[in-house]
Motif scaffolding. Structure first.
Motif, short mmCIF file in Angstrom:
data_model
loop_
_atom_site.label_atom_id
_atom_site.label_comp_id
_atom_site.label_asym_id
_atom_site.label_seq_id
_atom_site.Cartn_x
_atom_site.Cartn_y
_atom_site.Cartn_z
N CYS A 11 5.26 88.69 -103.08
CA CYS A 11 5.95 89.98 -103.31
C CYS A 11 4.93 91.08 -103.08
N CYS B 279 0.37 88.78 -104.05
CA CYS B 279 1.03 90.04 -104.44
C CYS B 279 0.00 91.14 -104.22
N PHE C 260 11.61 84.56 -106.18
CA PHE C 260 11.37 85.80 -105.43
C PHE C 260 10.26 85.62 -104.39
N LEU D 109 5.17 94.60 -104.86
CA LEU D 109 5.26 94.63 -106.32
C LEU D 109 3.96 95.20 -106.88
N PHE E 117 6.95 84.69 -107.97
CA PHE E 117 6.77 86.02 -107.38
C PHE E 117 5.77 85.99 -106.22
#
Length: 423
Positions: free
Chosen positions: A112, A135, A86, A115, A109
């Motif tokens: 992201c 993130c 991702f 998120l 991740f």
């Protein structure tokens, strides 16, 4: 007899049909990937495994990872989220991870940026590097007690993360783990942690206090560099040195407690700690690196440990409030610019063992008006070891009968006032 023959023939036909059916499924699953409900999977028909992998187009919205999928009539079980699956999917707002996931790859991740929260499943034992790097909206993460290892840069750049509970089973906080977590205020470090890697909390600008377990025996460079809100800290009793750049730029740091186990303060350790007004340097310390206290503008008094034989270059440069400095008897050398700019320093007692004062050591110390020496042999200095104000207006006090030696010295004779002290 014919019935038995027919029976055997029927069994053979049934087995052949099963083989053909299985073979057909394997052929269909020779495709290495499949997209199911918007999620791209890497397939392994032989092991009946489907791993979540990166999609051609970035994932968006709320992602729900299933426990299993069906491709061409074959059931495959989801066990892994692959590295970078991702990564840079800025449109992903949530990810639901089932408990069947056994492994999550590095940078899974990363990036992201939308998120906000995530829960790691109970089967995970290791969080890999860069897992949640950048993130920037992540405010909450639940890490299960099954996690035994953290890797570098996991939360690097998680600017919205305010607090985090780390599992009791980990024994290391890796390098750059919380780098640039600018809102991080509360971290509970488990008692089992033994080492904290370099840059682990670098530029965590909201971090005010932190309890470091007594079992920590190793800390890397620049662990707290740029933590401008850090006010006080007690270093663990098992730590043997203060690493380089450890508190560099910690402008709010007022007090630090060093244990008797500390034997070395490395270069730039407290560089720019402008609020640090006092520090006890225990006699266990035998080495202090260059610029260790440079720019500590509030530091007023320092007693150099007895084991120090050399004060390195720029050690106390720019300590503008320093009024009192006690030099140890064993001191042999003061490095270049060691006390340059210590404008509040008024007097100086030179140790009997001192051999050399390098250039700039006491330059710009405009209040330094009294220098005391008991040595018959003048300490080696350069033309810039002391500032003009000291040389023109200050007084060099030497033991009775030694003034002539100083007036004949090429550099010391530049001082206008050299006098013998009374017995």
């Amino acid at each position: 007899m014919k019935m038995r023959t027919f029976g055997r023939f029927a069994v053979v036909l049934f087995a052949l049909a099963c083989c053909l059916q299985a073979g057909a499924a394997d052929i269909k699953l020779k495709q290495k990937q499949a997209v199911v409900n918007g999620i791209n999977f890497a397939l392994n028909g032989k092991k009946q495994i489907a791993n979540v992998t990166k999609n051609k187009e970035p994932y968006v919205g709320d992602i729900v990872i299933p426990e299993k999928i069906e491709v061409d009539g074959v059931t495959l079980y989801v066990e892994e989220i692959e590295s970078g699956a991702f990564k840079d999917c800025s449109g992903v707002t949530s990810i639901s991870i089932p408990n069947c996931i056994l492994k999550i790859g590095s940078s899974a991740f990363e990036g992201c940026s939308s998120l906000a929260a995530i829960t790691i499943p109970d089967k995970i034992q290791e969080l890999p590097s860069n897992l949640f790097k950048n993130c920037t909206s992540l405010t909450k993460i639940v890490i299960p007690e099954t996690v035994k290892k953290l890797s570098s840069d996991i939360f690097n750049g998680c600017r919205s993360l305010v607090e985090i509970d780390l599992p009791d089973g980990i024994n290391e906080i890796p390098s750059d783990c919380f780098e640039d977590c600018t809102e991080l205020r509360n971290v509970i470090i488990p008692t089992g942690v033994q080492s904290i890697g370099s840059g682990a909390f670098i530029r965590c600008t909201s971090l005010q206090t932190l309890d470091i377990p007594t079992g920590v025996t190793k800390m890397g460079d620049d662990v707290f560099e740029g933590c401008v809100s850090l006010v006080s800290i007690q270093l663990p009793s098992g730590l043997k040195k203060v690493p380089s750049d450890m508190f560099k730029g910690c402008a709010g740091l007022k007090s630090v407690e060093l244990s008797n186990a500390i034997s070395e303060i490395e270069h730039d350790a407290f560089f720019g700690c402008t609020s640090l007004d006092s520090i006890v340097l225990n006699n266990s310390i035998s080495k202090i690196g260059s610029s260790a206290f440079e720019g500590c503008a509030s530091l007023q008094k320092v007693t150099i440990p007895n084991g120090i034989k050399e004060i390195a270059s720029k050690t106390f440069k720019g300590c503008t409030s320093l009024k009192d400095i006690a030099l140890p008897n064993a001191l042999q050398k003061i490095g270049s610019d060691a006390f340059n700019g210590c404008g509040s320093l008024t007097s100086l007692q030179l140790p009997i063992a001192l051999k050399e004062i390098d250039g700039g050591a006491f330059e710009n110390c405009n209040s330094l008006m009294d220098i005391y020496s008991n040595s018959a042999t003048p300490v080696k200095i350069s033309g810039s070891s002391f500032g003009k104000a000291t040389m023109k207006e200050g007084i060099v006090h030497v033991k009775k009968g030694f003034a002539t030696n100083y007036n004949l010295d090429k550099q010391w004779k530049k001082f206008l006032n050299i006098i013998n002290m009374e017995e």
